[in-house]
Design a protein around this motif. Structure first.
Motif, PDB file in Angstrom:
ATOM      1  N   SER A   1      -3.495 -15.785  -7.408  1.00  0.00           N
ATOM      2  CA  SER A   1      -3.153 -15.808  -5.987  1.00  0.00           C
ATOM      3  C   SER A   1      -1.694 -16.167  -5.735  1.00  0.00           C
ATOM      4  O   SER A   1      -1.106 -15.720  -4.740  1.00  0.00           O
ATOM      5  N   GLY A   2      -1.083 -16.977  -6.607  1.00  0.00           N
ATOM      6  CA  GLY A   2       0.329 -17.271  -6.427  1.00  0.00           C
ATOM      7  C   GLY A   2       1.181 -16.024  -6.521  1.00  0.00           C
ATOM      8  O   GLY A   2       2.099 -15.802  -5.715  1.00  0.00           O
ATOM      9  N   VAL A   3       0.869 -15.161  -7.495  1.00  0.00           N
ATOM     10  CA  VAL A   3       1.580 -13.889  -7.633  1.00  0.00           C
ATOM     11  C   VAL A   3       1.344 -13.021  -6.404  1.00  0.00           C
ATOM     12  O   VAL A   3       2.256 -12.346  -5.914  1.00  0.00           O
ATOM     13  N   LEU A   4       0.137 -13.051  -5.864  1.00  0.00           N
ATOM     14  CA  LEU A   4      -0.187 -12.241  -4.690  1.00  0.00           C
ATOM     15  C   LEU A   4       0.604 -12.684  -3.464  1.00  0.00           C
ATOM     16  O   LEU A   4       1.017 -11.854  -2.653  1.00  0.00           O
ATOM     17  N   PHE A   5       0.813 -13.982  -3.311  1.00  0.00           N
ATOM     18  CA  PHE A   5       1.633 -14.456  -2.193  1.00  0.00           C
ATOM     19  C   PHE A   5       3.083 -13.994  -2.361  1.00  0.00           C
ATOM     20  O   PHE A   5       3.750 -13.655  -1.377  1.00  0.00           O
ATOM     21  N   ALA A   6       3.570 -13.976  -3.586  1.00  0.00           N
ATOM     22  CA  ALA A   6       4.918 -13.458  -3.823  1.00  0.00           C
ATOM     23  C   ALA A   6       4.986 -11.969  -3.485  1.00  0.00           C
ATOM     24  O   ALA A   6       5.963 -11.508  -2.872  1.00  0.00           O
ATOM     25  N   LEU A   7       3.962 -11.216  -3.873  1.00  0.00           N
ATOM     26  CA  LEU A   7       3.929  -9.789  -3.563  1.00  0.00           C
ATOM     27  C   LEU A   7       3.791  -9.546  -2.067  1.00  0.00           C
ATOM     28  O   LEU A   7       4.300  -8.551  -1.549  1.00  0.00           O
ATOM     29  N   LYS A   8       3.109 -10.456  -1.373  1.00  0.00           N
ATOM     30  CA  LYS A   8       2.993 -10.319   0.080  1.00  0.00           C
ATOM     31  C   LYS A   8       4.367 -10.424   0.738  1.00  0.00           C
ATOM     32  O   LYS A   8       4.674  -9.695   1.687  1.00  0.00           O
ATOM     33  N   VAL A   9       5.206 -11.344   0.233  1.00  0.00           N
ATOM     34  CA  VAL A   9       6.567 -11.468   0.758  1.00  0.00           C
ATOM     35  C   VAL A   9       7.336 -10.165   0.521  1.00  0.00           C
ATOM     36  O   VAL A   9       8.048  -9.676   1.404  1.00  0.00           O
ATOM     37  N   LEU A  10       7.178  -9.586  -0.669  1.00  0.00           N
ATOM     38  CA  LEU A  10       7.847  -8.318  -0.968  1.00  0.00           C
ATOM     39  C   LEU A  10       7.335  -7.208  -0.072  1.00  0.00           C
ATOM     40  O   LEU A  10       8.116  -6.386   0.433  1.00  0.00           O
ATOM     41  N   ASN A  11       6.031  -7.165   0.129  1.00  0.00           N
ATOM     42  CA  ASN A  11       5.458  -6.111   0.962  1.00  0.00           C
ATOM     43  C   ASN A  11       5.990  -6.198   2.390  1.00  0.00           C
ATOM     44  O   ASN A  11       6.333  -5.179   3.001  1.00  0.00           O
ATOM     45  N   ASN A  12       6.077  -7.410   2.931  1.00  0.00           N
ATOM     46  CA  ASN A  12       6.603  -7.578   4.281  1.00  0.00           C
ATOM     47  C   ASN A  12       8.096  -7.258   4.349  1.00  0.00           C
ATOM     48  O   ASN A  12       8.601  -6.875   5.405  1.00  0.00           O
ATOM     49  N   HIS A  13       8.778  -7.410   3.216  1.00  0.00           N
ATOM     50  CA  HIS A  13      10.207  -7.081   3.161  1.00  0.00           C
ATOM     51  C   HIS A  13      10.425  -5.570   3.146  1.00  0.00           C
ATOM     52  O   HIS A  13      11.290  -5.054   3.864  1.00  0.00           O
ATOM     53  N   TYR A  14       9.650  -4.866   2.335  1.00  0.00           N
ATOM     54  CA  TYR A  14       9.836  -3.421   2.202  1.00  0.00           C
ATOM     55  C   TYR A  14       9.138  -2.631   3.305  1.00  0.00           C
ATOM     56  O   TYR A  14       9.501  -1.482   3.570  1.00  0.00           O
ATOM     57  N   PHE A  15       8.146  -3.223   3.946  1.00  0.00           N
ATOM     58  CA  PHE A  15       7.427  -2.557   5.036  1.00  0.00           C
ATOM     59  C   PHE A  15       7.422  -3.486   6.243  1.00  0.00           C
ATOM     60  O   PHE A  15       6.401  -4.081   6.582  1.00  0.00           O
ATOM     61  N   PRO A  16       8.568  -3.634   6.902  1.00  0.00           N
ATOM     62  CA  PRO A  16       8.680  -4.607   7.998  1.00  0.00           C
ATOM     63  C   PRO A  16       7.988  -4.105   9.262  1.00  0.00           C
ATOM     64  O   PRO A  16       7.592  -2.944   9.381  1.00  0.00           O
ATOM     65  N   GLY A  17       7.882  -5.013  10.230  1.00  0.00           N
ATOM     66  CA  GLY A  17       7.314  -4.654  11.515  1.00  0.00           C
ATOM     67  C   GLY A  17       5.805  -4.766  11.519  1.00  0.00           C
ATOM     68  O   GLY A  17       5.153  -4.931  10.489  1.00  0.00           O
ATOM     69  N   GLY A  18       5.238  -4.686  12.694  1.00  0.00           N
ATOM     70  CA  GLY A  18       3.794  -4.729  12.833  1.00  0.00           C
ATOM     71  C   GLY A  18       3.247  -6.145  12.843  1.00  0.00           C
ATOM     72  O   GLY A  18       3.982  -7.134  12.739  1.00  0.00           O
ATOM     73  N   PHE A  19       1.936  -6.224  12.983  1.00  0.00           N
ATOM     74  CA  PHE A  19       1.241  -7.501  13.055  1.00  0.00           C
ATOM     75  C   PHE A  19       0.044  -7.476  12.112  1.00  0.00           C
ATOM     76  O   PHE A  19      -0.470  -6.411  11.769  1.00  0.00           O
ATOM     77  N   VAL A  20      -0.377  -8.662  11.707  1.00  0.00           N
ATOM     78  CA  VAL A  20      -1.612  -8.817  10.947  1.00  0.00           C
ATOM     79  C   VAL A  20      -2.493  -9.808  11.682  1.00  0.00           C
ATOM     80  O   VAL A  20      -2.016 -10.633  12.469  1.00  0.00           O
ATOM     81  N   ASN A  21      -3.783  -9.715  11.414  1.00  0.00           N
ATOM     82  CA  ASN A  21      -4.747 -10.581  12.077  1.00  0.00           C
ATOM     83  C   ASN A  21      -5.046 -11.768  11.179  1.00  0.00           C
ATOM     84  O   ASN A  21      -5.563 -11.608  10.079  1.00  0.00           O
ATOM     85  N   VAL A  22      -4.719 -12.963  11.646  1.00  0.00           N
ATOM     86  CA  VAL A  22      -5.001 -14.194  10.907  1.00  0.00           C
ATOM     87  C   VAL A  22      -5.899 -15.059  11.766  1.00  0.00           C
ATOM     88  O   VAL A  22      -5.478 -15.563  12.806  1.00  0.00           O
ATOM     89  N   LEU A  23      -7.164 -15.181  11.369  1.00  0.00           N
ATOM     90  CA  LEU A  23      -8.153 -15.966  12.104  1.00  0.00           C
ATOM     91  C   LEU A  23      -8.271 -15.521  13.560  1.00  0.00           C
ATOM     92  O   LEU A  23      -8.444 -16.336  14.477  1.00  0.00           O
ATOM     93  N   GLY A  24      -8.157 -14.211  13.761  1.00  0.00           N
ATOM     94  CA  GLY A  24      -8.312 -13.668  15.102  1.00  0.00           C
ATOM     95  C   GLY A  24      -7.056 -13.658  15.930  1.00  0.00           C
ATOM     96  O   GLY A  24      -7.077 -13.194  17.082  1.00  0.00           O
ATOM     97  N   PHE A  25      -5.950 -14.136  15.389  1.00  0.00           N
ATOM     98  CA  PHE A  25      -4.689 -14.177  16.131  1.00  0.00           C
ATOM     99  C   PHE A  25      -3.701 -13.191  15.521  1.00  0.00           C
ATOM    100  O   PHE A  25      -3.507 -13.178  14.299  1.00  0.00           O
ATOM    101  N   PRO A  26      -3.060 -12.368  16.350  1.00  0.00           N
ATOM    102  CA  PRO A  26      -2.043 -11.454  15.816  1.00  0.00           C
ATOM    103  C   PRO A  26      -0.787 -12.223  15.420  1.00  0.00           C
ATOM    104  O   PRO A  26      -0.250 -13.011  16.206  1.00  0.00           O
TER     105      PRO A  26
END
Length: 278
Positions: free
Chosen positions: A144-169
């Motif tokens: 999961s630590g690697v996945l959080f790092a990849l999440k940062v990369l994904n948000n960097h290369y594919f910016p914009g938009g929203f995600v749903n976290v516990l029902g909140f955008p």
């Protein structure tokens, strides 16, 4: 560390089902290899979890450095494996297509090692400055630590938009921090330091010197990018990234990414057929 259950591995069955649903031929090679490696070590662990988990006491004080290599590839149970690898499947399809397979392999390898190092530094710092020696003994495993790092990369290369976290955008650029806090409060057994280490490693790549260091090392090693879907600059990314991220679950985003990937393949195949006609 908790022992794996000896019953039916429902999480593993669901993971295989999801892989089959996506289609092995639709999963890029490094992503597929990462999934296969984690599944293999879950079914055939090199060592019991107590001897593969990562802690300051075991790794630094007792010089058991092989735990840096073992801990990301071992999981506590089948559900731990499922959630991590389902997330890896989605992120891998996005990022490997964007970075190219060889470069993505380099990133995965470096992140797997570096998240463990940062985790040890965080645990050591808390133990020292807060005078809490138990943090030296806290032991963690998983990808999961690697996945959080990849999440940062994904948000960097594919910016914009929203995600749903516990029902909140939540805006994409803040999603990893929101998920870090949410997971900590609603799943207190997870490793907060391990997830935070992943975010910090991701930021070292997107905002710090890590990307240039990796590129320099790759250049000295004769490394060249391989792009199974064409070079990143050869296809025009959509201007509106909301079509990939806004309000969609990871599974929905995965399906859209796969459709885009298959469409690019079909267009490339048609172009080849057209150019070879006499």
């Amino acid at each position: 560390m908790q022992r794996r259950s000896r019953g039916i591995n429902t999480g593993l069955i669901l993971l295989f089902s999801q892989i089959c649903h996506v289609g092995i031929n639709n999963i890029p090679p490094v992503t597929l290899a990462t999934l296969a490696l984690n599944i293999w070590f879950f079914l055939n662990p090199l060592k019991p979890l107590i001897y593969s988990c990562l802690s300051v006491e075991k790794c630094y004080q007792q010089k058991d450095w092989q735990r840096l290599l073992l801990s990301p590839l071992h999981h506590a149970d089948d559900w731990h494996l499922y959630f991590n690898m389902a997330s890896m499947l989605w992120k891998g399809v996005h990022l490997e297509r964007r970075l190219g397979s060889r470069r993505f392999a380099y990133v995965i390898s470096t992140f797997s090692l570096l998240t463990g190092v940062v985790y040890l530094l965080l645990q050591f710092a808390v133990a020292e400055f807060m005078d809490e020696p138990d943090y030296r003994k806290s032991c963690a495993v998983g990808f999961s630590g690697v996945l959080f790092a990849l999440k940062v990369l994904n948000n960097h290369y594919f910016p914009g938009g929203f995600v749903n976290v516990l029902g909140f955008p939540v805006p994409n650029k803040f999603a990893c921090w929101a998920e870090l806090v949410a997971i900590h409060f609603f799943s207190p057994g997870t490793s907060f330091a391990g997830h935070l280490a992943g975010i910090l490693v991701g930021l070292m790549y997107t905002q710090g010197p890590l990307k240039k260091i990796l590129e320099a090392c790759a250049g000295h090693s004769g490394y060249q990018d391989h792009y199974p879907y064409g070079r990143p600059g050869s296809y025009e990314a959509p201007r509106n990234y909301d079509m990939y991220t806004a309000g969609l679950s990871e599974e929905e985003q995965l399906e859209r990414a796969l459709r885009a990937s298959l469409r690019d393949r079909d267009e490339a195949a048609n172009a080849v057929l057209t150019n070879t006609e006499f």
